[in-house]
Design a protein around this motif. Structure first.
Motif, PDB file in Angstrom:
ATOM      1  N   LEU A  96     -34.129  -9.781 -26.571  1.00  0.00           N
ATOM      2  CA  LEU A  96     -35.240  -9.652 -25.622  1.00  0.00           C
ATOM      3  C   LEU A  96     -34.997  -8.397 -24.790  1.00  0.00           C
ATOM      4  CD1 LEU A  96     -35.376 -13.411 -24.645  1.00  0.00           C
ATOM      5  CD2 LEU A  96     -37.071 -12.193 -25.995  1.00  0.00           C
ATOM      6  N   ARG A 156     -42.427  -4.932 -23.899  1.00  0.00           N
ATOM      7  CA  ARG A 156     -43.660  -4.541 -24.571  1.00  0.00           C
ATOM      8  C   ARG A 156     -44.779  -4.321 -23.569  1.00  0.00           C
ATOM      9  NH1 ARG A 156     -47.863  -7.574 -26.116  1.00  0.00           N
ATOM     10  NH2 ARG A 156     -49.302  -6.306 -27.318  1.00  0.00           N
ATOM     11  N   PRO A 159     -48.513  -3.892 -22.896  1.00  0.00           N
ATOM     12  CA  PRO A 159     -49.684  -4.284 -23.689  1.00  0.00           C
ATOM     13  C   PRO A 159     -50.622  -3.108 -23.885  1.00  0.00           C
ATOM     14  CG  PRO A 159     -49.895  -5.072 -21.448  1.00  0.00           C
ATOM     15  CD  PRO A 159     -48.541  -4.438 -21.538  1.00  0.00           C
ATOM     16  N   THR A 199     -48.080 -15.235 -18.513  1.00  0.00           N
ATOM     17  CA  THR A 199     -47.543 -16.465 -17.933  1.00  0.00           C
ATOM     18  C   THR A 199     -46.511 -17.103 -18.869  1.00  0.00           C
ATOM     19  OG1 THR A 199     -49.507 -17.580 -18.821  1.00  0.00           O
ATOM     20  CG2 THR A 199     -49.542 -17.009 -16.485  1.00  0.00           C
ATOM     21  N   GLY A 200     -45.604 -16.261 -19.401  1.00  0.00           N
ATOM     22  CA  GLY A 200     -44.426 -16.761 -20.102  1.00  0.00           C
ATOM     23  C   GLY A 200     -43.351 -16.991 -19.042  1.00  0.00           C
ATOM     24  N   SER A 201     -42.118 -17.067 -19.495  1.00  0.00           N
ATOM     25  CA  SER A 201     -41.003 -17.339 -18.595  1.00  0.00           C
ATOM     26  C   SER A 201     -40.934 -16.351 -17.425  1.00  0.00           C
ATOM     27  CB  SER A 201     -39.731 -17.228 -19.417  1.00  0.00           C
ATOM     28  OG  SER A 201     -38.791 -18.088 -18.940  1.00  0.00           O
ATOM     29  N   SER A 202     -41.123 -15.067 -17.733  1.00  0.00           N
ATOM     30  CA  SER A 202     -40.976 -14.043 -16.683  1.00  0.00           C
ATOM     31  C   SER A 202     -42.096 -14.163 -15.650  1.00  0.00           C
ATOM     32  CB  SER A 202     -41.002 -12.635 -17.290  1.00  0.00           C
ATOM     33  OG  SER A 202     -40.036 -12.538 -18.303  1.00  0.00           O
ATOM     34  N   GLY A 203     -43.330 -14.393 -16.123  1.00  0.00           N
ATOM     35  CA  GLY A 203     -44.440 -14.586 -15.194  1.00  0.00           C
ATOM     36  C   GLY A 203     -44.206 -15.822 -14.344  1.00  0.00           C
ATOM     37  N   ARG A 213     -53.524 -15.881 -20.255  1.00  0.00           N
ATOM     38  CA  ARG A 213     -54.174 -15.982 -21.560  1.00  0.00           C
ATOM     39  C   ARG A 213     -53.870 -17.342 -22.186  1.00  0.00           C
ATOM     40  NH1 ARG A 213     -53.399 -11.079 -25.673  1.00  0.00           N
ATOM     41  NH2 ARG A 213     -51.362 -12.026 -26.026  1.00  0.00           N
ATOM     42  N   THR A 214     -52.585 -17.736 -22.090  1.00  0.00           N
ATOM     43  CA  THR A 214     -52.183 -19.038 -22.651  1.00  0.00           C
ATOM     44  C   THR A 214     -51.390 -19.802 -21.601  1.00  0.00           C
ATOM     45  OG1 THR A 214     -51.961 -17.943 -24.795  1.00  0.00           O
ATOM     46  CG2 THR A 214     -51.018 -20.134 -24.602  1.00  0.00           C
ATOM     47  N   LYS A 262     -43.329 -23.108 -28.060  1.00  0.00           N
ATOM     48  CA  LYS A 262     -43.087 -21.810 -27.424  1.00  0.00           C
ATOM     49  C   LYS A 262     -41.930 -22.119 -26.500  1.00  0.00           C
ATOM     50  CE  LYS A 262     -47.392 -19.417 -27.192  1.00  0.00           C
ATOM     51  NZ  LYS A 262     -48.136 -18.479 -26.388  1.00  0.00           N
ATOM     52  N   ILE A 308     -58.050 -15.529 -18.772  1.00  0.00           N
ATOM     53  CA  ILE A 308     -58.458 -14.372 -19.581  1.00  0.00           C
ATOM     54  C   ILE A 308     -58.567 -14.720 -21.076  1.00  0.00           C
ATOM     55  CG2 ILE A 308     -57.822 -12.503 -18.011  1.00  0.00           C
ATOM     56  CD1 ILE A 308     -55.196 -12.249 -19.634  1.00  0.00           C
ATOM     57  N   PHE A 339     -41.704  -9.206 -24.853  1.00  0.00           N
ATOM     58  CA  PHE A 339     -40.868  -8.281 -25.626  1.00  0.00           C
ATOM     59  C   PHE A 339     -41.286  -8.247 -27.090  1.00  0.00           C
ATOM     60  CE2 PHE A 339     -38.535 -10.204 -22.192  1.00  0.00           C
ATOM     61  CZ  PHE A 339     -37.856  -9.152 -21.611  1.00  0.00           C
ATOM     62  N   TRP A 357     -43.511 -15.775 -29.763  1.00  0.00           N
ATOM     63  CA  TRP A 357     -42.743 -14.592 -30.146  1.00  0.00           C
ATOM     64  C   TRP A 357     -41.638 -14.944 -31.149  1.00  0.00           C
ATOM     65  CZ3 TRP A 357     -37.710 -15.185 -28.686  1.00  0.00           C
ATOM     66  CH2 TRP A 357     -37.431 -15.854 -27.499  1.00  0.00           C
ATOM     67  N   ASN A 412     -46.769 -12.333 -30.920  1.00  0.00           N
ATOM     68  CA  ASN A 412     -47.215 -11.621 -29.703  1.00  0.00           C
ATOM     69  C   ASN A 412     -47.377 -10.121 -29.946  1.00  0.00           C
ATOM     70  OD1 ASN A 412     -44.411 -11.332 -29.993  1.00  0.00           O
ATOM     71  ND2 ASN A 412     -44.153 -10.848 -27.846  1.00  0.00           N
TER      72      ASN A 412
END
Ligand code: NA7
Length: 553
Positions: A151, A155, A157, A192-196, A215-216, A335, A357, A388, A500, A505
């Protein structure tokens, strides 16, 4: 073999091993190889050790594995002397630990910082790698170890107008080293993954207003983070032998926890709810260990997912926001499940808004904000928590050329192919730590890193003792392993998520389930058995001429 580099006839420094990356994998690899008497050079792109913990400095960044377990086990002294302050140490403390390890074992003298490895080319006549770095130097290595992390390749976007934004734009995976202060600002977080999920509550506490663009929706379990007491640390240390053994040999994910003895539908509603409640109160990743079939049966998984969706509805006061935050697009755990502190409750704050979104995608970033298909939002700062190019991204950035000039990127164009995640056919003497095809990101990374490093170090010592200089994964063994990795993954619910893990992703990236889901204990056993059989499936030879015929038995 010599602890010191030699000089080739062309005047190039020649090492037994070049290691790429000085994160937790690269540091331990250096320690082991140096201990075995090899000459080693480590190249690190960052200005210090720590790998992902060097770059991921976003507010709220923490490991999602408890620190008493997310720490090296190779040195008894180290694990006795280092005091973790909290159940889940914050990023600065993990980085301090990485620096402590580097100092304690005097690792820095063999690490060159601020230096990228740009290119590695296999010389089929000499059986060596020619490695070129970003400072323009070229050196020779008998072996190359990619300790590039899973990781590490943040990335950005591909959103129209991103470059036009006038305010600061931050990526969670490449956060500035200076303090970032959001006080008084209108901030937008995308992702809104782990970092978000970790950064949103902290940014909300600072910013004038925070808009989260989702988004998800993701499943998240409370961390229940707290300071660690002396007593708790002592209890861990006293039980370390069994905790570490369990993590290495028994647990699927390299984390010590009490294992379930039944499936979710073996319990009635009330009992099942009580079990989930107990795991929810305990907090953390091991929520998924409430039952033994949550990754296998959709009906079982639904009971856990429903429980968490119910919790979100209880925590979030506005019903529409709660509905949007409830994940419905993938089975829970398929996920990477997130571990948070007050994430869902943050949406009860007056200064925080959630924007869907998925329903109304982002059309364009504007100089002063962001426009979705439904509305324009004014923003002063933008945080990209967009993840990532995982598992293969950092390797893909290096121009790696094996036999017949074949590049690793070309070979992996349809998805990564490895034998045991450790080597790829056509690329002799090139090892990968926690690469695709190994448990890697599905596990406590330090447990997997130590296992890989030990295996590689033992393998190189074996080769040295036998006078061997060449090792390569056999095609047949690789094909069988790739098929096995796929088969095991598809026996689970994991491939049902656009994660991912699947490369989903990254637009255009092949959809292959990359990590090995068979569990770290099983995987370790397979690796050990293969080594015990004289590295079955790997061709080994004293020199290139013998390659075709010499397979050690
Ligand atoms: P993740 O888990 O990959 O999350 C990235 C998030 O960013 C996720 O919600 C994505 O939505 C979202 N995303 C990505 N690209 C876009 C674009 N173009 N537009 C809108 N939203 C986007 O990365 P993290 O850094 O949070 O976590 C990675 C791992 O680090 C984590 O699992 C832990 O192991 C530590 P999507 O889900 O793709 O719809």
């Amino acid at each position: 073999m010599s602890a010191l580099p030699s000089i080739s006839p062309e005047g190039r420094k020649t090492y037994d091993v070049v290691v790429v990356g000085a994160g937790f994998a690269g540091m331990y690899m250096l320690y082991r190889l140096r201990g075995a008497g090899f000459s080693v050079r480590v190249y690190e792109q960052g200005g210090g050790v720590g790998g992902t913990w060097y770059w991921n400095r976003y507010p709220g960044a923490r490991c999602d594995v408890e620190s008493m377990q997310y720490s090296y086990s190779f040195s008894e002294e180290l694990q006795r002397e280092w005091d973790w302050s909290e159940r889940y140490a914050p990023q600065p403390e993990i980085l301090k630990y990485a620096n402590h390890v580097a100092d304690r074992f005097n690792l820095r003298r063999d690490i060159q910082f601020n230096t990228r490895v740009d290119r590695a080319v296999f010389d089929e006549t000499a059986n060596t790698w020619t490695v070129t770095t970003s400072d323009g130097n070229t050196m020779i290595a008998s072996f190359v170890v990619l300790a590039t992390g899973c990781l590490s390749n943040a990335r950005r976007p591909d959103i129209k107008g991103l470059e036009s934004f006038k305010g600061p734009v931050y990526h969670t995976g490449n956060w500035p080293h200076e303090v970032v202060d959001f006080t008084g600002l209108r901030v937008g977080v995308i992702g809104t993954g782990s970092s978000g999920i970790q950064s949103v509550p902290v940014i909300a506490g600072q910013a004038r207003h925070l808009t989260v663009f989702q988004r998800t929706a993701n499943f998240s379990i409370p961390a229940r983070n707290a300071p660690l007491t002396d007593q708790e640390r002592q209890a861990f240390r006293q039980n370390y032998p069994q905790i570490r053994r369990f993590a290495r040999e028994v647990a699927r994910n390299g984390i010590y926890t009490d294992l379930p003895d039944r499936g979710a539908l073996d319990d009635g509603d009330e009992r099942r709810r009580a079990k989930y409640e107990q795991r929810w109160q305990k907090g953390g990743l091991t929520f998924m260990y409430a039952y033994n079939d949550l990754a296998l049966s959709k009906a079982a998984n639904d009971t856990a997912a429903d429980f968490v969706r119910g919790k979100i509805a209880e925590i979030v006061k506005d019903p529409e926001t709660a509905r949007l935050l409830q994940p419905n697009s993938h089975p829970i755990g398929t996920k990477r499940i997130c571990v948070d502190t007050d994430y869902f409750a943050t949406f009860n704050r007056d200064n925080v808004a959630l924007v869907d979104i998925k329903a109304n995608p982002i059309e364009e970033i504007l100089p002063n904000g962001l426009r979705t298909t439904a509305k324009t939002y004014e923003l002063d700062a933008l945080v990209l928590a967009t993840g990532f190019d995982a598992m293969t991204g950092s390797v893909a950035k290096i121009d790696i050329r094996g036999r017949n000039g074949l590049t690793l990127n070309r070979k992996w164009a349809e998805g990564p192919k490895t034998y045991l995640g450790l080597m790829s056919t056509g690329f002799p003497n090139l090892f990968i730590i926690t690469g695709p095809g190994s448990p890697s990101v599905l596990s406590n990374m330090i447990v997997s890193i130590e296992q890989h490093v030990d295996w590689i170090a033992d393998c190189l010592a074996f080769m040295h003792a036998k006078g061997l200089s060449l090792m390569e994964a056999e095609k047949d063994a690789e094909d069988k392993w790739v098929a096995h990795v796929n088969e095991v993954a598809h026996a689970t619910l994991y491939p049902q998520a656009n994660s991912w893990y699947m490369g989903a992703n990254i637009p255009g990236k092949p959809r292959i389930f990359m990590p090995y889901i068979g569990g770290v204990g099983t995987y370790r056993q397979i690796c050990n058995e293969i080594a015990a059989k004289g590295y079955e499936g790997f061709a080994m030879a004293a020199n290139e001429r013998e390659r075709a015929v010499a397979v050690i038995s």
